[in-house]
Every structure is written in C-alpha cells, then in structure tokens.
Design an enzyme around this catalytic site. Structure first.
Site, mmCIF file in Angstrom:
data_model
loop_
_atom_site.group_PDB
_atom_site.id
_atom_site.type_symbol
_atom_site.label_atom_id
_atom_site.label_comp_id
_atom_site.label_asym_id
_atom_site.label_seq_id
_atom_site.Cartn_x
_atom_site.Cartn_y
_atom_site.Cartn_z
ATOM 1 N N HIS A 44 0.821 -1.212 0.000
ATOM 2 C CA HIS A 44 0.000 0.000 0.000
ATOM 3 C C HIS A 44 0.851 1.257 0.000
ATOM 4 O O HIS A 44 0.399 2.303 -0.442
ATOM 5 C CB HIS A 44 -1.014 -0.049 1.141
ATOM 6 C CG HIS A 44 -2.065 -1.070 0.868
ATOM 7 N ND1 HIS A 44 -1.950 -2.367 1.301
ATOM 8 C CD2 HIS A 44 -3.186 -1.004 0.118
ATOM 9 C CE1 HIS A 44 -2.988 -3.057 0.847
ATOM 10 N NE2 HIS A 44 -3.752 -2.252 0.128
ATOM 11 N N CYS A 100 -9.851 -4.061 -10.025
ATOM 12 C CA CYS A 100 -9.387 -2.820 -9.396
ATOM 13 C C CYS A 100 -7.976 -2.946 -8.827
ATOM 14 O O CYS A 100 -7.467 -2.010 -8.233
ATOM 15 C CB CYS A 100 -10.362 -2.373 -8.311
ATOM 16 S SG CYS A 100 -10.578 -3.568 -6.998
HETATM 17 C C1 PEP Z 1 -6.228 -5.792 -4.422
HETATM 18 O O1 PEP Z 1 -5.965 -6.614 -3.562
HETATM 19 O O2 PEP Z 1 -5.924 -5.930 -5.626
HETATM 20 C C2 PEP Z 1 -6.953 -4.551 -4.083
HETATM 21 C C3 PEP Z 1 -7.398 -3.736 -5.010
HETATM 22 O O3 PEP Z 1 -7.111 -4.238 -2.766
HETATM 23 P P1 PEP Z 1 -5.888 -3.746 -1.828
HETATM 24 O O4 PEP Z 1 -4.738 -3.418 -2.749
HETATM 25 O O5 PEP Z 1 -6.367 -2.572 -1.081
HETATM 26 O O6 PEP Z 1 -5.631 -4.932 -0.982
#
Ligand code: PEP
Ligand code: MG
Length: 547
Positions: free
Chosen positions: A188, A504
């Site tokens: 993140h 996403c």
């Molecule tokens: C993912 O896991 O691809 C996602 C979009 O959620 P995050 O990156 O917040 O875990």
C-alpha cells in the site's frame, strides 16, 4: 556523483534534496544526542505511557461493547501492567540507571518474559502476549515522534522503508521522490505513492542510506535509478525528460471527455481507485467515470479511535459530491497487514496477510461494521433524496466463502430495514482469494458484481507475500498461466450469472493484459486516476471481438 538502481514501484521523475529518515531527523537526532540524558529519556517514556494509557481506556470501553467482558479483561490487564511496579517501576529504574527509554522497555519486557514463562498459573503464563503488545505500543509511541517532519519543497525521502501510516501523514505535494532499500511493488505504500504521483524506487542498495540530508538527488524511474549529486549534464537530461513527460500528458488530453469504448463499440467503464475526499476531487478532475474502489480503511488509519458514524457519513457524502454523483463503490474496511491502526488492537501474527484482516474483523465486530454500513446507506439516502439517483454501491473484501457473503448481505438487509431504504444499493465482492475464484459460480448468484483484487489474488495464487523484498521479486509474474486462468474463470462465472465483472488491482493498468481482460469480458477497470486518460487511449484501440 553516484547512481543507484532499483525497482520501480511508482513512475516519475524528480529532482530535489535528500531527507534521510534512517539518519537523523531533528527529533531522532535530539534523541540520539540525549541518549545519555536521563531526564530526556524519562520524559520520552512518560509521554509515551500517557498516550498508550489514554488509548487503552478508549479501547476498554469499545472491547466491552463489541466483544464482551472476557476480551475487555485483556485490555484491563495491560492498563494494570502499565502502572505496575514490575513493569512501569522497572522501566523507570532502568532509565534512572542510564538506559534509553527504548532499551529500558526492551529489558523489562525480556525479564518479565522469563519470569512469566516459568509460572505454573496458565492464565498468567498466557499474559506474555500482552506484555509484548504493551511494549510494542510504548515503543511505537516513542517512534511516532520521529514521524513529525516539516518537509521543505522538493524533498526526496530516503529510507529503509516507509510505513503506510507514515506516508499518509507526510505533506505529499512537497515530496518529489522516495527511494527505499526495502519495499515491494504492490504494497500500500507503493499504491499511495502512485496515487499521489510520487516516483518511488524500491530495493536500492543499502549504500544509499549513507547519503547526507540536504544532498542534491535526482530520481528517474525510466532509467530505474536515483542519482546522488548528479552532474550538470545529468540534471539537464532529467529536466528534458520531465518536459517530454508533460508533453505526453498533454497529448493524452485528446482523450478527455471521450467515451471509453473498444474499436468495435463495446463500452468499458473506466473508474478510479481512491482513499480520501481529496482523491475524489483529483479523480474527478482527471476525468474519471466513477470510483471503482474507495479504500475506506484509509479513513481509519492515523487516528486514536474509530471515526463515528456521523464522521463517516459526512466523508462518504462529501465524496459523492466531489464526484458530482458519478458511481462510487465503497469497499468496507480492509484493515490489517500493512494497513494498521493501533486502536484496532489486532493480534501480532506471523503471517498477517493470511491472518485477521478485512471482512473477518468486520464480521467479528458487529458494531464497527453496522456503523460503517449505516453511514454508507445514509450517504446513499441523502444522494437519492437530492437526485432520485443513488450513485453508491457496497463491496466486501477478502471473501473466501458463501457464508461470509450471506452474513454481509444480512447486515445490509437489517440496515435497509432500519433506514427504510426504498432504492437499489448494489452489492458486490472483491475476488482476491483463490477460494473465491474456485467458488465464483456460487458467489455470482449472491451479488450484483465482482471486482478482482489482483494485488491480493496474485500474492495468494503465486504464494508471494506482497511485502516481499527483492529476493522474491523474480517470482512475481502477472502473466503466470495460473493467474490468467483465475482471471478467466472469474469473468466466466460473472457472465454466466448475468452480473458484471471488473478489476481494481494494479493489474488493471498492466498494458500486456488489457486486451486479454477485455476479450474475457471485463467491463470495468478501476485504476490510479493519473492513468485514466492513458488507459482510455489504450482501451479505445482494442478490438473486443476480432474478425
Ligand atoms: C487488491 O488486492 O488488488 C486490491 C485492489 O485491494 P488492496 O490493494 O487494497 O488490498
Ligand atoms: Mg486486496
């Protein structure tokens, strides 16, 4: 001049001056200089103790309400320990004897550990975890002081790694680059850097940590390098590249306001991933057609307590307005692993990515979940009252089983009854675990849409921790046949059950796969808003059904 190479976690170019987090910030320096100063160390400890104590008081009430007396007792024990002679008394004694606050905490923890280990009373023996937890909280509070920086314009941060909570607190427009010796592509920290448009180079040689604060530095992710004390020639080359990049951006402006549609006329929804009201504004200005992922957990990070229902409602409603009522998919909190908040008091786990996170926590803490859902529904209700149109949909993360979805839907139903909701609020799930892919056909019968979280899906399918360092990077393969098969199976299950399927995760902007995803039937792409126009250009050049 010295050039360092690394992996690109967020693209871009910048020239600025170094702030080396591993070296000395004014407070860290002050602390280092005062490591022999008992009074300074005592004050540092007492302040940390006060912060932790007030956090525990709040936590006690929340735990009592949400999880009952047995769990609340654990918090009470930590509060007791914080004032106990065997813990607090010993720490203060060690500091008086000349140890730093951190050393004193560690030593006390270790000696208590030894004592507790030998205890016959199993209840007390099991309290070792609380001693460790309390010590970590104190240390974090002490370290927290180091996160208060006054950044100057054009700062390039150098560090071993930058935590999500730390990056969120920085004044990001002042940062023109980050260089770390650790880090990984889909953490993140990387995602926030991309969203903020900050170039981030990871896994650079440790030598870079020797760079002094204030040194001139250039970061250029196109050459995957950071140049400490660049020559005039290098500076000019980089300035030229900055000019070219802005020209390319200008060129992409041709796609502003256009439809996102394949050459053979299939509409694709091109949405943005956001984490705040500010992001919503930026995404709207970047010409997004909606938001495919609001990482709502970012509203819960960097604070001392849960945001109230009212506060959440205001935030969601503000986001709806910033987006001018364009579609908004709110993902319920996905807290855990690298997105943490002390007050959640999550257990320390060996493999947090496989642990207690996201929907698992929400289903265990009904009040937390209901508050969030009620705030979301209220924002939808306000929108509906104004425009007779509800832009909000709800999405649940980290689903592995049908019973979890059933429970989530039951929570929604209860709130819909309570608030007399008389319009449709679509509910979807993230497909980001191998289990969800394998039962996609059953899950598709329960919800209105799927959105693939490829960051997590890739980590679980390829068995590569998202937080891994460079020693595992060579195994990260977004075109691995197993991953492609999972993407295909998910879309097929959605199509067979007449629901839509989007993506996403970061894979949504991985150019080698755009055509594949569109041909498999993905109709929504949710991406970093800086990439909206570029993605529109790519998609509009794809044929979904070639002759
Ligand atoms: C993912 O896991 O691809 C996602 C979009 O959620 P995050 O990156 O917040 O875990
Ligand atoms: Mg995820």
């Amino acid at each position: 001049m010295k050039q360092f190479f690394g992996q690109v976690a967020s693209e871009g170019i910048g020239i600025g001056v170094v702030l080396n987090l591993s070296k000395n910030t004014s407070l860290a320096k002050e602390n280092a200089e005062n490591s022999l100063n008992n009074e300074f160390q005592m004050a540092l400890y007492l302040r940390a103790k006060e912060i932790v104590n007030s956090r525990l008081s709040t936590l006690y009430n929340q735990t009592l309400d949400n999880l009952g007396q047995e769990m609340a007792k654990i918090v009470l024990f930590e509060q007791f320990l914080l004032e106990d002679d065997e813990f607090d008394g010993k720490i203060q004694q060690h500091i008086a004897d000349g140890k730093t606050a951190q050393e004193a905490i560690k030593e006390t923890q270790n000696s208590l550990y030894e004592t507790f280990k030998t205890l016959k009373d199993s209840y007390l023996a099991e309290r070792i975890a609380e001693i460790a937890d309390l010590s970590t909280q104190l240390e974090n509070s002490i370290n927290g002081d180091y996160q208060m920086f006054n950044l100057s314009e054009n700062t390039v941060i150098i560090a071993t790694d930058v935590a999500v909570s730390q990056l969120l607190t920085f004044d990001k427009p002042k940062i023109c680059g980050i260089v770390t010796t650790k880090g990984s592509l889909t953490t993140h920290t990387s995602i926030i850097a991309q969203t903020a448009g900050i170039p981030l180079l990871i896994q650079v040689d440790n030598d870079i940590l020797n760079t002094e604060n204030g040194t001139k530095i250039a970061i250029d992710t196109f050459s995957k390098s950071a140049i400490v004390q660049p020559t005039d020639y290098q500076v000019n080359t980089i300035l030229q590249k900055i000019k070219e990049t802005s020209e390319e951006k200008l060129n992409q402006e041709r796609f502003r306001g256009c439809k996102t549609q394949t050459k053979d006329g299939f509409d694709i929804r091109l949405y943005a991933n956001i984490g705040s009201v500010e992001d919503a504004k930026m995404a709207y200005n970047a010409d997004t057609e909606g938001v495919g992922l609001l990482r709502s957990e970012f509203l819960f990070i960097n604070r001392n307590d849960y945001p109230s229902e009212e506060e959440q409602y205001n935030t969601y409603w503000q986001i709806v307005q910033e987006l001018h009522f364009k579609p908004l998919i709110i993902r319920t909190i996905d807290i855990g692993t690298d997105k943490n908040a002390d007050y959640f008091n999550l257990p320390t786990e060996t493999n947090p990515a496989l642990g207690y996170r996201a929907i698992r926590i929400c289903l265990d803490r009904p009040q937390l979940f209901e508050n969030q859902l009620r705030a979301i529904y209220r924002a939808a209700q306000t929108a509906y009252k104004q425009k007779e149109h509800n832009p909000i949909a709800i999405m649940f993360p980290m689903i592995v089983a049908c019973w979890e979805v059933e429970k989530c839907l039951q929570f929604c139903q209860n709130i819909e009854n309570e608030l007399n909701i008389n319009f449709k609020v679509a509910k979807g799930i993230m497909i980001e675990t191998p289990a969800a892919v394998l039962i996609a056909n059953d899950l598709a019968k329960m919800v209105d849409f799927f959105s693939v979280g490829s960051n997590d899906l890739a980590q679980y399918i390829l068995a590569i921790d998202r937080q891994c360092g460079n020693h595992l990077e060579k195994y990260v393969d977004f075109e691995h046949p197993a991953l492609l098969k999972a993407l295909k199976m998910t879309a097929q299950a959605a199509i067979e059950n007449n629901i839509w399927c989007g993506i996403c995760g970061e894979l949504a902007t991985y150019p080698n796969l755009t055509e594949f995803l569109i041909r498999e039937g993905y109709t929504e792409f949710s991406v970093n808003y800086h990439k909206i126009l570029k993605m529109r250009e790519i998609i509009n050049n794809i044929t979904r059904f070639p002759a």
